[in-house]
Design a protein around this motif. Sequence first.
Motif, short mmCIF file in Angstrom:
data_model
loop_
_atom_site.label_atom_id
_atom_site.label_comp_id
_atom_site.label_asym_id
_atom_site.label_seq_id
_atom_site.Cartn_x
_atom_site.Cartn_y
_atom_site.Cartn_z
N ALA A 124 7.63 4.21 11.12
CA ALA A 124 7.65 5.11 12.28
C ALA A 124 9.05 5.16 12.90
O ALA A 124 9.82 4.21 12.83
N LYS A 125 9.35 6.30 13.50
CA LYS A 125 10.66 6.52 14.11
C LYS A 125 10.59 6.30 15.63
O LYS A 125 9.54 6.44 16.24
N VAL A 126 11.74 5.98 16.21
CA VAL A 126 11.83 5.79 17.67
C VAL A 126 11.39 7.07 18.37
O VAL A 126 11.75 8.17 17.97
N GLY A 127 10.59 6.91 19.42
CA GLY A 127 10.10 8.05 20.19
C GLY A 127 8.79 8.60 19.68
O GLY A 127 8.18 9.45 20.33
N GLU A 128 8.34 8.12 18.55
CA GLU A 128 7.10 8.60 17.95
C GLU A 128 5.90 7.83 18.53
O GLU A 128 6.01 6.65 18.84
N ASP B 277 -3.30 3.83 20.04
CA ASP B 277 -2.01 4.51 19.95
C ASP B 277 -0.88 3.54 20.23
O ASP B 277 -0.98 2.71 21.13
N ILE B 278 0.19 3.66 19.46
CA ILE B 278 1.38 2.82 19.64
C ILE B 278 2.59 3.73 19.78
O ILE B 278 2.80 4.61 18.95
N TYR B 279 3.36 3.52 20.84
CA TYR B 279 4.59 4.28 21.06
C TYR B 279 5.78 3.43 20.61
O TYR B 279 5.89 2.27 21.02
N ILE B 280 6.64 3.98 19.77
CA ILE B 280 7.79 3.25 19.26
C ILE B 280 8.94 3.39 20.26
O ILE B 280 9.48 4.49 20.43
N ARG B 281 9.29 2.32 20.93
CA ARG B 281 10.33 2.35 21.96
C ARG B 281 11.72 2.19 21.39
O ARG B 281 12.64 2.90 21.76
N LYS B 282 11.88 1.20 20.53
CA LYS B 282 13.22 0.86 20.06
C LYS B 282 13.11 0.10 18.75
O LYS B 282 12.16 -0.64 18.53
N VAL B 283 14.12 0.29 17.89
CA VAL B 283 14.22 -0.49 16.66
C VAL B 283 15.60 -1.12 16.65
O VAL B 283 16.61 -0.44 16.85
N PRO C 250 13.68 -6.88 15.54
CA PRO C 250 12.29 -6.44 15.63
C PRO C 250 12.16 -4.96 16.01
O PRO C 250 13.14 -4.30 16.31
N VAL C 251 10.91 -4.52 16.03
CA VAL C 251 10.56 -3.18 16.49
C VAL C 251 9.91 -3.36 17.86
O VAL C 251 9.00 -4.18 18.01
N SER D 194 0.82 -1.20 0.00
CA SER D 194 0.00 0.00 0.00
C SER D 194 0.86 1.25 0.00
O SER D 194 2.03 1.23 0.33
N THR D 195 0.24 2.37 -0.36
CA THR D 195 0.96 3.63 -0.40
C THR D 195 0.98 4.31 0.95
O THR D 195 1.72 5.25 1.15
N GLY D 196 0.14 3.87 1.89
CA GLY D 196 0.09 4.49 3.21
C GLY D 196 1.32 4.18 4.05
O GLY D 196 2.10 3.30 3.74
N ARG D 197 1.47 4.93 5.11
CA ARG D 197 2.59 4.74 6.02
C ARG D 197 2.29 3.56 6.93
O ARG D 197 1.15 3.38 7.37
N THR D 198 3.30 2.74 7.22
CA THR D 198 3.10 1.60 8.10
C THR D 198 3.92 1.78 9.37
O THR D 198 4.76 2.67 9.46
#
Length: 75
Positions: A10-14, A41-47, A53-54, A2-6
Amino acid sequence: MSTGRTLRDAKVGETVTVTKLTGSGSIKRRIMDMGITKGVDIYIRKVAPLGDPVEVTVRGYELSLRKADAEMIQI
């Protein structure tokens, strides 16, 4: 794809909001069973260094998602 963002984009801290789950059958059901549903809502902790994994926080608990799973979660 898809063209949407997945979630993978997402970036760490977002903190992002789920707009749609793609995928089908047992994989989609497993993602939903983890508490990842439309509007949450999902908070990105670490990649991890190679992107897999994310680590995220969802509904107050921490999860690790594979890249393949993260690509099915549109934000």
